[in-house]
Design a protein around this motif. Sequence first.
Motif, PDB file in Angstrom:
ATOM      1  N   PHE A 128      58.467 -43.666  38.272  1.00 51.56           N
ATOM      2  CA  PHE A 128      57.741 -41.983  38.692  1.00 51.56           C
ATOM      3  C   PHE A 128      58.193 -41.092  38.491  1.00 51.56           C
ATOM      4  O   PHE A 128      58.784 -40.319  38.232  1.00 51.56           O
ATOM      5  CB  PHE A 128      56.304 -42.168  38.514  1.00 51.56           C
ATOM      6  N   SER A 138      51.575 -38.808  40.115  1.00 50.23           N
ATOM      7  CA  SER A 138      50.919 -39.904  40.549  1.00 50.23           C
ATOM      8  C   SER A 138      49.716 -39.493  39.682  1.00 50.23           C
ATOM      9  O   SER A 138      48.726 -40.005  39.277  1.00 50.23           O
ATOM     10  CB  SER A 138      50.062 -39.658  42.211  1.00 50.23           C
ATOM     11  N   ASN A 156      47.391 -39.446  36.728  1.00 51.83           N
ATOM     12  CA  ASN A 156      47.775 -40.516  34.933  1.00 51.83           C
ATOM     13  C   ASN A 156      48.033 -40.657  33.969  1.00 51.83           C
ATOM     14  O   ASN A 156      48.816 -41.023  33.155  1.00 51.83           O
ATOM     15  CB  ASN A 156      45.974 -40.598  35.106  1.00 51.83           C
ATOM     16  N   LYS A 170      51.624 -40.887  34.500  1.00 52.46           N
ATOM     17  CA  LYS A 170      52.252 -42.211  34.407  1.00 52.46           C
ATOM     18  C   LYS A 170      52.005 -42.899  32.945  1.00 52.46           C
ATOM     19  O   LYS A 170      52.955 -43.907  32.796  1.00 52.46           O
ATOM     20  CB  LYS A 170      51.783 -42.783  35.582  1.00 52.46           C
ATOM     21  N   LYS A 183      54.773 -45.189  31.676  1.00 48.35           N
ATOM     22  CA  LYS A 183      55.053 -46.334  31.451  1.00 48.35           C
ATOM     23  C   LYS A 183      54.965 -46.720  29.871  1.00 48.35           C
ATOM     24  O   LYS A 183      55.418 -47.683  30.194  1.00 48.35           O
ATOM     25  CB  LYS A 183      53.483 -46.644  31.835  1.00 48.35           C
TER      26      LYS A 183
END
Length: 250
Positions: A160, A178, A180, A183, A187
């Motif tokens: 990340f 970091s 959300n 990410k 992801k």
Amino acid sequence: MAKYRQVHVEFWQDGFVLDLTPEEKYFYLYLMTNSKTSQCGIYELPKRIMETETGYNRETVDKLIHRFEEYGKISYHEPTREIMILNWTKFNWINSPKVTSLIKKELESVKYQGFVQLFITKCKEYGYGIDTVGIDLGEEREIEREVEEEREVEVKNIPFSEIIEYLNSSAGKKYKASTNKTKTCIKARWNEGFRLDDFKKVVDTKTKEWKNDSKMSQYLRPETLFGNKFEGYLNQESQKETGDAYDHMF
């Protein structure tokens, strides 16, 4: 036999629902009435199906799922693609042997045992009686734990920070690895098989195209670059001019 889901008429006057946006109301109603719903409130619902049935793209579906998880209304388990409506039991319990038998059968088919445990806990909390002796939690729980451990290792291996640092350096931005939302986007693409070099190529291609365009530079952001257009951006030929930049946004 026809299958129905009841929605109480007071749904529309509920304080929580009144504060939702039209988009959120539609999605919340969809989660309670779609064809995959079950009597126990836990069911498998792949995001691809959500996209097809609601008409929303993947980015919007991810956004709404995350939002309702934050609201404390649902929980979505990515590895098994199962969803649990957390207050379903409270408002849809029917004290009938036939219904109880159906619920037990449904629980036995739930893949993520964390949801089964939570369901049983909520039943006890609300004073609902359900015999859990016939529900096998042992071996399946161990399998699920192994899946979770593998998933955690996989997430830890996603770079990340390196991806976001590369974006910030190339586009002159200050995004955090970091966040959300960031990410989640990274992801999702990583789970589709894309790797670090792919992310860097997309950043290079779109930075070259958009960085000096006053209208398009705002889209040099994780949710756009690493969203559901990622593969298209990856296979896009680098442009020398930005005159047709909008064509690659939609």
